[in-house]
Structure formats: C-alpha cells, structure tokens
Design a protein around this motif. Structure first.
Motif, PDB file in Angstrom:
ATOM      1  N   ASP A  42     -30.526 -51.788 -19.562  1.00  0.00           N
ATOM      2  CA  ASP A  42     -30.108 -50.404 -19.484  1.00  0.00           C
ATOM      3  C   ASP A  42     -30.825 -49.655 -20.602  1.00  0.00           C
ATOM      4  OD1 ASP A  42     -28.495 -50.978 -17.404  1.00  0.00           O
ATOM      5  OD2 ASP A  42     -26.597 -50.501 -18.397  1.00  0.00           O
ATOM      6  N   VAL A  43     -31.036 -48.372 -20.401  1.00  0.00           N
ATOM      7  CA  VAL A  43     -31.790 -47.600 -21.377  1.00  0.00           C
ATOM      8  C   VAL A  43     -31.048 -46.312 -21.720  1.00  0.00           C
ATOM      9  CG1 VAL A  43     -33.892 -46.233 -21.711  1.00  0.00           C
ATOM     10  CG2 VAL A  43     -34.051 -48.512 -20.696  1.00  0.00           C
ATOM     11  N   LEU A  44     -30.947 -46.043 -23.006  1.00  0.00           N
ATOM     12  CA  LEU A  44     -30.394 -44.776 -23.499  1.00  0.00           C
ATOM     13  C   LEU A  44     -31.499 -44.129 -24.316  1.00  0.00           C
ATOM     14  CD1 LEU A  44     -28.047 -42.818 -24.160  1.00  0.00           C
ATOM     15  CD2 LEU A  44     -27.396 -44.357 -26.006  1.00  0.00           C
ATOM     16  N   ALA A  45     -32.131 -43.122 -23.748  1.00  0.00           N
ATOM     17  CA  ALA A  45     -33.344 -42.599 -24.372  1.00  0.00           C
ATOM     18  C   ALA A  45     -33.241 -41.122 -24.687  1.00  0.00           C
ATOM     19  CB  ALA A  45     -34.542 -42.832 -23.456  1.00  0.00           C
ATOM     20  N   GLU A 176     -19.125 -45.070  -7.741  1.00  0.00           N
ATOM     21  CA  GLU A 176     -19.632 -45.329  -6.391  1.00  0.00           C
ATOM     22  C   GLU A 176     -20.822 -46.291  -6.413  1.00  0.00           C
ATOM     23  OE1 GLU A 176     -18.438 -44.333  -3.518  1.00  0.00           O
ATOM     24  OE2 GLU A 176     -16.823 -43.101  -4.327  1.00  0.00           O
ATOM     25  N   CYS A 177     -21.586 -46.222  -7.488  1.00  0.00           N
ATOM     26  CA  CYS A 177     -22.783 -47.076  -7.597  1.00  0.00           C
ATOM     27  C   CYS A 177     -22.480 -48.334  -8.401  1.00  0.00           C
ATOM     28  CB  CYS A 177     -23.934 -46.322  -8.257  1.00  0.00           C
ATOM     29  SG  CYS A 177     -24.451 -44.862  -7.370  1.00  0.00           S
ATOM     30  N   ARG A 178     -21.290 -48.865  -8.253  1.00  0.00           N
ATOM     31  CA  ARG A 178     -20.888 -49.953  -9.156  1.00  0.00           C
ATOM     32  C   ARG A 178     -21.636 -51.254  -8.911  1.00  0.00           C
ATOM     33  NH1 ARG A 178     -16.775 -48.187  -6.523  1.00  0.00           N
ATOM     34  NH2 ARG A 178     -15.803 -49.255  -4.779  1.00  0.00           N
ATOM     35  N   TRP A 179     -22.374 -51.373  -7.818  1.00  0.00           N
ATOM     36  CA  TRP A 179     -23.108 -52.618  -7.582  1.00  0.00           C
ATOM     37  C   TRP A 179     -24.510 -52.575  -8.161  1.00  0.00           C
ATOM     38  CZ3 TRP A 179     -19.911 -50.611  -3.665  1.00  0.00           C
ATOM     39  CH2 TRP A 179     -18.757 -51.386  -3.424  1.00  0.00           C
ATOM     40  N   ARG A 180     -24.796 -51.503  -8.900  1.00  0.00           N
ATOM     41  CA  ARG A 180     -26.153 -51.354  -9.418  1.00  0.00           C
ATOM     42  C   ARG A 180     -26.471 -52.410 -10.466  1.00  0.00           C
ATOM     43  NH1 ARG A 180     -22.954 -47.426 -11.953  1.00  0.00           N
ATOM     44  NH2 ARG A 180     -23.165 -47.286 -14.225  1.00  0.00           N
ATOM     45  N   LEU A 185     -30.429 -43.600 -18.928  1.00  0.00           N
ATOM     46  CA  LEU A 185     -29.987 -42.250 -19.250  1.00  0.00           C
ATOM     47  C   LEU A 185     -31.007 -41.588 -20.176  1.00  0.00           C
ATOM     48  CD1 LEU A 185     -26.402 -41.134 -20.171  1.00  0.00           C
ATOM     49  CD2 LEU A 185     -28.327 -40.441 -21.579  1.00  0.00           C
ATOM     50  N   PHE A 186     -31.495 -40.431 -19.761  1.00  0.00           N
ATOM     51  CA  PHE A 186     -32.476 -39.689 -20.553  1.00  0.00           C
ATOM     52  C   PHE A 186     -31.913 -38.344 -20.941  1.00  0.00           C
ATOM     53  CE2 PHE A 186     -36.493 -42.041 -20.507  1.00  0.00           C
ATOM     54  CZ  PHE A 186     -36.119 -43.096 -19.689  1.00  0.00           C
ATOM     55  N   SER A 187     -32.244 -37.922 -22.153  1.00  0.00           N
ATOM     56  CA  SER A 187     -31.698 -36.685 -22.661  1.00  0.00           C
ATOM     57  C   SER A 187     -32.649 -36.135 -23.721  1.00  0.00           C
ATOM     58  CB  SER A 187     -30.333 -36.997 -23.271  1.00  0.00           C
ATOM     59  OG  SER A 187     -29.650 -35.817 -23.556  1.00  0.00           O
ATOM     60  N   GLY A 192     -24.271 -34.216 -30.472  1.00  0.00           N
ATOM     61  CA  GLY A 192     -23.322 -33.220 -30.008  1.00  0.00           C
ATOM     62  C   GLY A 192     -22.975 -33.382 -28.539  1.00  0.00           C
ATOM     63  N   LYS A 193     -22.065 -32.559 -28.074  1.00  0.00           N
ATOM     64  CA  LYS A 193     -21.685 -32.466 -26.671  1.00  0.00           C
ATOM     65  C   LYS A 193     -21.331 -33.796 -26.013  1.00  0.00           C
ATOM     66  CE  LYS A 193     -24.071 -28.269 -26.569  1.00  0.00           C
ATOM     67  NZ  LYS A 193     -25.409 -28.533 -27.139  1.00  0.00           N
ATOM     68  N   GLY A 194     -21.158 -34.816 -26.825  1.00  0.00           N
ATOM     69  CA  GLY A 194     -20.575 -36.041 -26.274  1.00  0.00           C
ATOM     70  C   GLY A 194     -21.451 -36.890 -25.386  1.00  0.00           C
ATOM     71  N   VAL A 195     -22.774 -36.768 -25.476  1.00  0.00           N
ATOM     72  CA  VAL A 195     -23.625 -37.624 -24.640  1.00  0.00           C
ATOM     73  C   VAL A 195     -23.373 -39.088 -24.960  1.00  0.00           C
ATOM     74  CG1 VAL A 195     -25.962 -38.194 -23.905  1.00  0.00           C
ATOM     75  CG2 VAL A 195     -25.410 -35.860 -24.518  1.00  0.00           C
ATOM     76  N   GLU A 196     -23.207 -39.360 -26.258  1.00  0.00           N
ATOM     77  CA  GLU A 196     -23.055 -40.759 -26.632  1.00  0.00           C
ATOM     78  C   GLU A 196     -21.766 -41.371 -26.082  1.00  0.00           C
ATOM     79  OE1 GLU A 196     -25.567 -42.377 -30.395  1.00  0.00           O
ATOM     80  OE2 GLU A 196     -24.473 -40.499 -30.640  1.00  0.00           O
ATOM     81  N   GLY A 197     -20.691 -40.612 -26.185  1.00  0.00           N
ATOM     82  CA  GLY A 197     -19.430 -41.103 -25.643  1.00  0.00           C
ATOM     83  C   GLY A 197     -19.519 -41.279 -24.142  1.00  0.00           C
ATOM     84  N   PHE A 198     -20.116 -40.313 -23.507  1.00  0.00           N
ATOM     85  CA  PHE A 198     -20.294 -40.320 -22.061  1.00  0.00           C
ATOM     86  C   PHE A 198     -21.112 -41.542 -21.631  1.00  0.00           C
ATOM     87  CE2 PHE A 198     -22.993 -38.696 -18.484  1.00  0.00           C
ATOM     88  CZ  PHE A 198     -21.983 -38.578 -17.549  1.00  0.00           C
ATOM     89  N   SER A 199     -22.200 -41.781 -22.363  1.00  0.00           N
ATOM     90  CA  SER A 199     -23.092 -42.870 -21.979  1.00  0.00           C
ATOM     91  C   SER A 199     -22.435 -44.232 -22.173  1.00  0.00           C
ATOM     92  CB  SER A 199     -24.389 -42.800 -22.787  1.00  0.00           C
ATOM     93  OG  SER A 199     -24.112 -43.015 -24.153  1.00  0.00           O
ATOM     94  N   ALA A 200     -21.503 -44.303 -23.126  1.00  0.00           N
ATOM     95  CA  ALA A 200     -20.853 -45.581 -23.401  1.00  0.00           C
ATOM     96  C   ALA A 200     -20.162 -46.117 -22.148  1.00  0.00           C
ATOM     97  CB  ALA A 200     -19.843 -45.425 -24.536  1.00  0.00           C
ATOM     98  N   GLY A 201     -19.608 -45.195 -21.342  1.00  0.00           N
ATOM     99  CA  GLY A 201     -18.927 -45.616 -20.126  1.00  0.00           C
ATOM    100  C   GLY A 201     -19.870 -45.997 -18.997  1.00  0.00           C
ATOM    101  N   LEU A 202     -21.124 -45.599 -19.103  1.00  0.00           N
ATOM    102  CA  LEU A 202     -22.058 -45.807 -17.993  1.00  0.00           C
ATOM    103  C   LEU A 202     -23.030 -46.948 -18.219  1.00  0.00           C
ATOM    104  CD1 LEU A 202     -23.117 -42.085 -17.395  1.00  0.00           C
ATOM    105  CD2 LEU A 202     -21.481 -43.398 -16.058  1.00  0.00           C
ATOM    106  N   LEU A 203     -23.348 -47.176 -19.514  1.00  0.00           N
ATOM    107  CA  LEU A 203     -24.420 -48.109 -19.823  1.00  0.00           C
ATOM    108  C   LEU A 203     -23.877 -49.410 -20.388  1.00  0.00           C
ATOM    109  CD1 LEU A 203     -26.778 -45.571 -21.628  1.00  0.00           C
ATOM    110  CD2 LEU A 203     -26.872 -46.272 -19.251  1.00  0.00           C
ATOM    111  N   ASN A 204     -24.628 -50.450 -20.172  1.00  0.00           N
ATOM    112  CA  ASN A 204     -24.237 -51.766 -20.621  1.00  0.00           C
ATOM    113  C   ASN A 204     -25.246 -52.275 -21.651  1.00  0.00           C
ATOM    114  OD1 ASN A 204     -23.071 -54.232 -20.811  1.00  0.00           O
ATOM    115  ND2 ASN A 204     -23.767 -54.957 -18.801  1.00  0.00           N
TER     116      ASN A 204
END
Ligand code: ADP
Ligand code: MG
Length: 410
Positions: A42-45, A176-180, A185-187, A192-204
């Motif tokens: 997974d990528v957080l960029a 919905e895409c849980r079998w991925r 995630l690119f930003s 600010g604005k909680g990208v990091e918190g948000f990404s924590a739930g999406l990325l492994n």
C-alpha cells in the motif's frame, strides 16, 4: 536511487509510451512510488502539485494489469477515485496515453454525464475505471457497478476529496472494495484536514512517501503582490496586468457571483476570457478549457473548486483576484503555473482587509513576497500593519509536528 524509467521494471510497451510522451526520467515521486506499488505494498504518498503523481500511480497499475492478465471479460480491476470530473477525465486521458500500446480499457464514471452513456460502459469489460465518488456510489447502490473484481483502489487528491466532504462516501466505497489487494493514496499534502487519520482506515502498513521535488523539478515561480485601495482600483490593476504583462493567465475568484461580475467587467473592457466554475454543465466546462488550452483566449477565470487538479499547460500568470481562504489553497492555486520545470508568475491583488492573509501566505511559503507597483495605479493608502498574533494554534501545531517526527523515526 532510481534515475531512469528503464530501471523501474516496466514493460517495453509502457516504456515506449513514456518516451513518446516526452518523459525523459521519472520524477521523485514516480521513482519512489512505482517500485513500492509493484512490490505489492500500500502507498501513502504526498508530493507537491505538478510533480507527476498521476503517472506515479497509473504506471504501476498498468504494469500490474499486464503482469496478471485477466482470463475472461468482466468488471473493473483498478478503481481510481478523483474529487472532480475534470480531474477524472485528465487522469483517464493520461492513463490512455500510457496504455496506448496495450489492450487495456480505461473508462470514466462521473457526474454530469448521461446515464445512458454509463449504461454502455458498464456493459463492457473495463480494466481501469476513473470515477468521482458520488456517481459511482449511485451505481453501486443500484447494483449496476460491481466492486468485487477491484484489486487496486487508488485515491487521487485525497486532501481535496476530504475538503469537498467525500470522506464518508470514500469510506463506503472502500468497504465495497474489501477484496482488493492494494490501496494507494496520493495527496498534495498530508498535513491538516485529517488525511492521515482518514488514510489509517484505508491503508495497510503503507509505504509512506513524501517526495520533496528535486531542484530540477522545483518550480520557479516569481511571486509578488499589488495593493489596491478599493475594489475599482483592483479591477484597474487587473486590466493593466492582463493587457500589458500577462501572456496566459488564470484568474482566481472566491465565488461564482464574483466571477460573473468580473466577466461582465472584462467584456466591457474587451478582454476576451473563458471561465469555469463548479456546477457548470460538463460540455460547457470542457469547451471553456479547450478554448483556453488551444489559445483562443488567454485568460481563464476560475473558482477554486472548478480549477482543482486541472493540468493546463503553459500558464504564465496565476492571478489571485480574490485572496484564497487559506495559505494551503494559495499553494494549490499557484501550482497551476510553472508546471514541469517551466517558469511562472503568481500575482496577488490585495485590499487592506486581505493583508493579513497575504502575510500569512508569505510565512507559510517561507518566502519574502514583495510588493510591486503599476505606473499610474499606485495605492494611495499606506500598507496596513497587523500585529502578528501569538496563537495557541501555532504552538499546538509545532508540538504535533515534533511528535510526528519522533513517531516517524521509530
Ligand atoms: P500532479 O498530479 O503531481 O499535480 P501531474 O501528474 O498532473 O502532476 O503531472 C504534471 C505534468 O507533468 C503533466 O503535464 C505530466 O504530463 C507531466 N509529467 C509527468 N511525469 C513526467 C516526467 N517524468 N517527465 C516530464 N513530465 C512529466
Ligand atoms: Mg494530480
């Protein structure tokens, strides 16, 4: 450190497309993200605007689809989410260009398009779908779009998606895409604005990439400002700038109403312009952008929502007719100029009440943004001085930052 595309383990057909697009070497973020994604991570960029993030996620996705070709026709395997329809179209265009020597199918699903058009797309085999969250969710809820085959989920401009209130929809889409297999995630910023918190739930356990552009890539933007005594004075300054120094300009306004007013004024002054704003029919927006891109007009008026992420080549001047509501938005705006190493100019027109924002911007970008004058249009008023407030906020931020640094070192 990777210096060439050839070192990136990409298919010859991708390398050929890269070459024909005139990319001679990978940008910093591409050199970091492509290997990480191809490693199955997974990528957080984060990387500034204009540093080639699109190819940084499209190329590994195309490579993945070729490494693991589909066995039978079916629904999309890579889903790319973008905050706006223009951006979706641009990402799809770039993906098609990079995939020109492959047989992969790339489609867009966004608002502002006839449902019938989507019915045709949804009936076909799609390899990559580039979508805005709202309309896609409609199709999922109507069981017309099938997420079960999605292997890669990619979020472009995550910061802006959150800003625009897409957080909850994106969360739903992620479920919905849980079998991925992978999420990228690119930003432009992770602050600010909680990208990091948000990404924590999406990325492994993502590879965290923060690409400072190399000096070669770093933009050369000359920034300055003009002070205006009144709204009329500001209009005169703009007209003078547009007719004397600016070649190809984008002028930012804070609302559609303000944009409409300025449009009338420029018409009166016989300065041709095109304009884009949020909630504008797709074909009219495309039309406006095309007229600007082709050089039929050299001035484009835009609101922030409308201009987000659009890649307009060769902009000489970004003009803040209305100051942005934050320093962060300022950076996004001026990112429209000086793309891919070209020189650019950013001019702010500042009334007395805008001075605090101008000062904040200068602190934020850590540059001394100088005042300039137009002959015959010098301001009569003195520059207002606002005391720099010692804010608790700043202290908090500093504390959070040092905390983050410690966390990163671990
Ligand atoms: P970002 O998403 O980071 O704002 P884009 O992906 O829109 O940036 O790319 C900005 C511009 O740079 C585009 O016109 C794109 O075609 C160009 N570009 C991307 N990668 C390269 C490269 N490796 N070399 C030269 N130009 C590039
Ligand atoms: Mg982008």
């Amino acid at each position: 450190m990777i210096k060439t595309f050839a070192e990136l383990d990409l298919d010859p057909n991708l390398l050929q497309a890269i070459e024909s697009m005139g990319f001679s070497r990978p940008t910093e973020i591409q050199a970091q993200a492509i290997p990480a994604a191809l490693d199955g991570r997974d990528v957080l960029a984060s990387a500034p605007t204009g540093t080639g993030k699109t190819a940084a996620f499209v190329l590994p996705a195309l490579q993945f689809l070729q490494d693991f070709p589909r066995r039978k026709p079916g629904p999309a395997r890579v889903l790319i989410l973008t905050p706006t329809r223009e951006l979706a179209m641009q990402v799809a265009d770039q993906a098609r260009a990079l995939a020109q020597h492959t047989s992969l199918n790339i489609f867009t699903i966004t608002g502002g398009v006839q449902y019938q058009e989507h019915a045709d797309i949804l009936a076909k085999t799609q390899d990559i779908v580039v979508a805005t969250p709202g309309r896609l969710m409609e199709y999922i809820e109507a069981e017309r779009f099938d997420c079960r085959a999605i292997e890669w989920l990619i979020l472009d401009e995550a910061d802006r998606m959150l800003d625009m209130g897409f957080g909850p929809v994106v969360d739903k889409l992620s479920t919905e895409c849980r079998w991925r297999k992978q999420t990228l995630l690119f930003s432009a910023t992770l602050e600010g604005k909680g990208v990091e918190g948000f990404s924590a739930g999406l990325l492994n356990e993502p590879a965290e990439l923060d690409a400072e552009p190399s000096r070669r890539e770093r933009k050369k933007i000359a920034q300055w400002y003009h002070r205006a005594d009144t709204a009329e004075h500001k209009l005169e300054l703009l007209k003078a700038i547009l007719t004397s120094q600016a070649e190809r300009s984008i002028v930012f306004l804070k609302t559609r109403e303000r944009l409409a007013e300025l449009r009338t004024e420029l018409e009166r002054a016989e300065i041709p312009c095109a304009w884009i704003q949020g909630e504008m029919p797709q074909d009219r927006r495309n039309n406006a952008i095309a007229r600007f891109r082709d050089g039929a007009v050299n001035v484009l008026l835009a609101t922030d929502v409308a201009a987000r992420g659009i890649d307009l080549p060769d902009i000489s001047h970004v003009i803040n007719y209305d100051m942005p509501r934050s320093a962060d938005v300022y950076l996004h705006r001026i990112g429209r100029t000086a793309r891919a190493g070209k020189k650019g100019n950013a001019i702010s027109l500042v009334e007395a009440h805008d001075q605090p924002m101008m000062d904040r911007v200068a602190r934020y970008v850590k540059e001394d943004i100088k005042e300039r004058f137009v002959d015959g249009l010098r301001p009569k008023h003195k520059k207002p001085v606002f005391k720099k407030k010692k804010k608790k906020d700043d202290k908090k931020k500093a504390a959070a930052k040092s905390k983050k640094k410690v966390a990163k070192k671990k």
